[in-house]
Design a protein around this motif. Structure first.
Motif, PDB file in Angstrom:
ATOM      1  N   ASP A 163       5.792  71.512 -67.352  1.00 14.70           N
ATOM      2  CA  ASP A 163       5.845  72.895 -67.842  1.00 14.70           C
ATOM      3  C   ASP A 163       4.442  73.503 -67.924  1.00 14.70           C
ATOM      4  OD1 ASP A 163       8.626  72.689 -68.047  1.00 14.70           O
ATOM      5  OD2 ASP A 163       8.498  71.925 -70.093  1.00 14.70           O
ATOM      6  N   GLY A 164       3.610  73.170 -66.925  1.00 15.23           N
ATOM      7  CA  GLY A 164       2.269  73.738 -66.828  1.00 15.23           C
ATOM      8  C   GLY A 164       1.220  73.069 -67.691  1.00 15.23           C
ATOM      9  N   GLU A 165       1.593  72.014 -68.409  1.00  9.08           N
ATOM     10  CA  GLU A 165       0.670  71.323 -69.315  1.00  9.08           C
ATOM     11  C   GLU A 165       0.555  69.854 -68.929  1.00  9.08           C
ATOM     12  OE1 GLU A 165      -0.934  72.866 -71.861  1.00  9.08           O
ATOM     13  OE2 GLU A 165       0.061  74.770 -71.394  1.00  9.08           O
ATOM     14  N   GLU A 166      -0.562  69.240 -69.301  1.00 15.03           N
ATOM     15  CA  GLU A 166      -0.708  67.808 -69.134  1.00 15.03           C
ATOM     16  C   GLU A 166       0.269  67.091 -70.060  1.00 15.03           C
ATOM     17  OE1 GLU A 166      -4.704  66.465 -69.652  1.00 15.03           O
ATOM     18  OE2 GLU A 166      -5.494  67.875 -68.176  1.00 15.03           O
ATOM     19  N   LEU A 167       0.618  65.858 -69.713  1.00 16.53           N
ATOM     20  CA  LEU A 167       1.477  65.080 -70.592  1.00 16.53           C
ATOM     21  C   LEU A 167       0.726  64.776 -71.886  1.00 16.53           C
ATOM     22  CD1 LEU A 167       3.085  62.393 -68.238  1.00 16.53           C
ATOM     23  CD2 LEU A 167       4.030  64.578 -68.971  1.00 16.53           C
ATOM     24  N   PRO A 168       1.436  64.692 -72.997  1.00 10.64           N
ATOM     25  CA  PRO A 168       0.784  64.291 -74.247  1.00 10.64           C
ATOM     26  C   PRO A 168       0.132  62.912 -74.094  1.00 10.64           C
ATOM     27  CG  PRO A 168       2.947  65.199 -74.695  1.00 10.64           C
ATOM     28  CD  PRO A 168       2.844  65.039 -73.202  1.00 10.64           C
TER      29      PRO A 168
END
Length: 90
Positions: free
Chosen positions: A74-79
Motif C-alpha cells: 500500500d505504498g509503504e515499506e513493511l513494518p
C-alpha cells in the motif's frame, strides 16, 4: 512439440507475515496476515530483478531463487520485522 517456459513467471502470490523468526530464532514467520497476487509489469526494479504489481503490493522478485528482494505494501515499506515470501503458486 515442446514449449520453453518463460524466463520469468507472469504472476506470483506474495504472503506477508509478521516476523522473521520465532522466540528461539527459528525461521518461523508466523501466520499469513495478507496475500496478494502480483503480475509481471515487464519492467526491472531498482534491485535489478523483475517487477510485479497487484492488490496494493509492488515487489521485485528473483525468479531463480523465488526470493522477494524488495517490496512495498500500500505504498509503504513493511513494518520492522515483517517478511514477504512466495506461496506455492498464484
Amino acid at each position: 512439440m515442446s514449449t520453453t517456459p518463460p524466463s520469468h513467471p507472469d504472476r506470483y502470490t506474495v504472503e506477508i507475515k509478521p516476523r522473521a523468526a520465532d522466540a528461539d530464532g527459528h525461521p518461523n514467520h508466523g501466520a499469513t496476515l495478507r496475500t496478494a497476487v502480483v503480475e509481471a509489469t515487464g519492467r526491472t526494479g531498482e534491485s535489478g530483478y523483475p517487477r510485479y504489481e497487484g492488490e496494493g503490493v509492488q515487489a521485485e522478485i528473483d525468479p531463480e531463487t523465488r526470493t522477494v528482494e524488495a517490496i512495498t505494501l500500500d505504498g509503504e515499506e513493511l513494518p520492522y520485522g515483517w517478511v514477504a515470501e512466495l506461496s506455492g503458486g498464484a
